[in-house]
Enzyme design. Structure first.
Site, PDB file in Angstrom:
ATOM      1  N   LYS A  32      35.182 -17.822   0.355  1.00 54.27           N
ATOM      2  CA  LYS A  32      35.637 -17.049   1.638  1.00 54.27           C
ATOM      3  C   LYS A  32      36.902 -16.440   1.337  1.00 54.27           C
ATOM      4  CE  LYS A  32      32.230 -18.598   4.678  1.00 54.27           C
ATOM      5  NZ  LYS A  32      31.807 -19.889   3.974  1.00 54.27           N
TER       6      LYS A  32
HETATM    7  C1  LIG Z   1      30.414 -19.857   3.782  1.00 53.46           C
HETATM    8  C2  LIG Z   1      30.003 -20.710   2.642  1.00 53.46           C
HETATM    9  C3  LIG Z   1      28.719 -20.640   1.889  1.00 53.46           C
HETATM   10  C4  LIG Z   1      27.739 -19.758   2.238  1.00 53.46           C
HETATM   11  O1  LIG Z   1      28.027 -18.544   2.235  1.00 53.46           O
HETATM   12  P1  LIG Z   1      27.035 -17.113   2.824  1.00 53.46           P
HETATM   13  O2  LIG Z   1      27.785 -16.127   2.382  1.00 53.46           O
HETATM   14  O3  LIG Z   1      27.454 -17.285   4.255  1.00 53.46           O
HETATM   15  O4  LIG Z   1      25.541 -17.357   2.500  1.00 53.46           O
HETATM   16  C5  LIG Z   1      28.442 -21.550   0.827  1.00 53.46           C
HETATM   17  N1  LIG Z   1      29.395 -22.505   0.365  1.00 53.46           N
HETATM   18  C6  LIG Z   1      30.595 -22.513   0.929  1.00 53.46           C
HETATM   19  C7  LIG Z   1      31.428 -23.376   0.314  1.00 53.46           C
HETATM   20  C8  LIG Z   1      30.863 -21.815   2.141  1.00 53.46           C
HETATM   21  O5  LIG Z   1      32.176 -21.930   2.619  1.00 53.46           O
END
Ligand SMILES: *Cc1c(COP(=O)(O)O)cnc(C)c1O
Length: 432
Positions: free
Chosen positions: A107
């Protein structure tokens, strides 16, 4: 480039508005009016390009003149200050490590680029915006880190008391400065309710510029396309057919992959790999979308019953369920299968994944790669963010990166509040 609200294509806004507002008045998500195709020359040269060069070309083609080239370069320079390596596990199997940013989850990529856009758009304005986010862990820390010390922005984070990991709590509460952490006596849903109440409160909206910066913001989606190009680039010249497995919750990550494919990136198939929250894999099988109640799992960043980016995926395919199911295979795994997958990666390749990446790896196994295909799974978090599960399934201690060791020594600074809205309201109105 103009941006449409996908609930009402007649509503067109500028990039600036799409980013600063995040969501349109009719709760539609924004999408660019057109997804540009990159020229053949770009793809011919791709394997020689760095992550930052790719990021510039891709974002330039999407953003046009909405952000001047010199500013865009600056945003990229700051946002992508860490590597995104593709590591080879065997002849056909690769892992794309997206967790080398400051908060150790993918993120960071989206949050940091979006923060750069915010800063650019607010630079010549004499106003201040307050970003209000509810978080169950990863999102809040990525946003806090990305917006720390950004001019014209204050961040208020709501997190459920006792429901985030000790490490996550340190990430949320030790920044200080323009970041305020509120520890809510309640669960994640209570935090989200408070955010919703704040957004619909008349006095708050009259007095302050409130915005959300959550995962549906287009400013977070665009930068996530960069690493799909970067992954294929790292395979070198003329790679075999590429299959990419994406561990998914809200489906922002996979949506970015679909946009990259639309821009011309040669991806043969995507795998939508989920935990027991499997409304999208079900849709890919049956053509019917039935969002479910959120189920809690050990891959908790993917615990989403009703993924918000699903409407964007449909929009990209103009609602054609058959075509979506041709490009994407949906597969899901329960907690025991996730643990097995963590163990298998360690046993076969001495690779210690986190639970989310392990689900993506399981997806490649479930897909069944042939000899003329190359599989890439996305590793979205550092295993040290989930040490207990990873150590249990691999029998090996997880080493904490030095940045985390330092973090654990810092002092937590959070304001404890009840889930009573009047208290949040007072804090927002008196924020300095
Ligand atoms: C947010 C997150 C996801 C999921 O990603 P999306 O874009 O919401 O599908 C997967 N793995 C981790 C570690 C995350 O923080």
């Amino acid at each position: 480039m103009l941006y449409y609200s996908i609930n009402n294509p007649k509503e067109k806004v500028s990039l600036r508005e799409a980013v600063l507002k995040s969501i349109s008045g009719n709760s539609g998500l924004y999408m660019p009016s057109k997804i540009p195709k990159l020229p053949a020359a770009f793809f011919k040269n791709l394997h020689r390009m760095s992550l930052k060069e790719i990021a510039f070309e891709v974002s330039k083609s999407m953003l046009g003149d909405d952000v001047p080239s010199s500013e865009l370069k600056k945003i990229i320079e700051v946002a992508l200050s860490f590597p995104i390596p593709l590591k080879k596990l065997n002849e056909n199997l690769f892992v794309l490590e997206l967790f080398h940013g400051p908060t150790l989850a993918f993120k960071d990529v989206g949050a940091r680029f979006m923060a750069g856009l915010f800063e650019y758009f607010l630079a010549n304005e004499n106003r201040e915006v307050i970003i209000l986010v509810a978080t169950s862990g990863d999102t809040g820390s990525a946003i806090a880190n990305a917006f720390f010390n950004k001019k014209g922005v204050k961040v208020v984070i709501l997190y459920p008391s006792g429901k985030v990991s000790p490490l996550q709590e340190k990430q949320l509460t030790t920044m200080g400065g323009n970041i305020t952490a509120l520890e809510v006596k309640g669960n994640f849903d209570d935090c989200q309710d408070l955010v919703k109440k704040a957004f619909s409160d008349e006095k708050i909206n009259r007095k302050i510029n409130l915005t959300s910066a959550n995962s549906i913001n287009f400013g977070r989606l665009l930068p996530q396309t960069f690493y799909y190009f970067h992954a294929v680039a790292q395979l070198g010249k003329n790679p075999k057919r590429v299959v990419i497995s994406v561990p998914s919750g809200n489906f922002g990550n996979l949506t970015a992959g679909l946009i990259a494919k639309k821009m011309g990136l040669p991806v043969y198939k995507f795998i939508a790999a989920t935990n027991k929250n499997h409304s999208v894999p079900d849709f890919l099988k049956s053509g019917k979308f039935k969002p479910g109640k959120t189920v809690f799992t050990i891959s908790n960043a993917m615990d989403v019953g009703n993924p918000s980016n699903f409407s964007r995926m449909l929009y990209i395919y103009k609602g054609n369920a058959q075509q979506i199911s041709y490009d994407i295979k949906g597969l899901w795994y329960n907690d025991n299968q996730t643990r097995q997958s963590i163990g298998e990666l360690y046993k076969k390749y001495s690779y210690q994944p986190d639970p989310h990446g392990a689900i993506a790896y399981a997806g490649l196994n479930g897909f069944g790669l042939t000899k003329n295909q190359t599989g890439i799974f996305l590793e979205t978090a550092h295993p040290a963010k989930f040490p207990m599960e990873v150590e249990k399934s691999t029998g090996k201690k997880v080493t904490l990166p030095s940045s985390l060791k330092k973090l654990l020594l810092l002092k937590k600074k959070a304001i404890k509040i009840s889930k009573e809205f009047s208290i949040l309201k007072k804090i927002l109105l008196e924020l300095e």
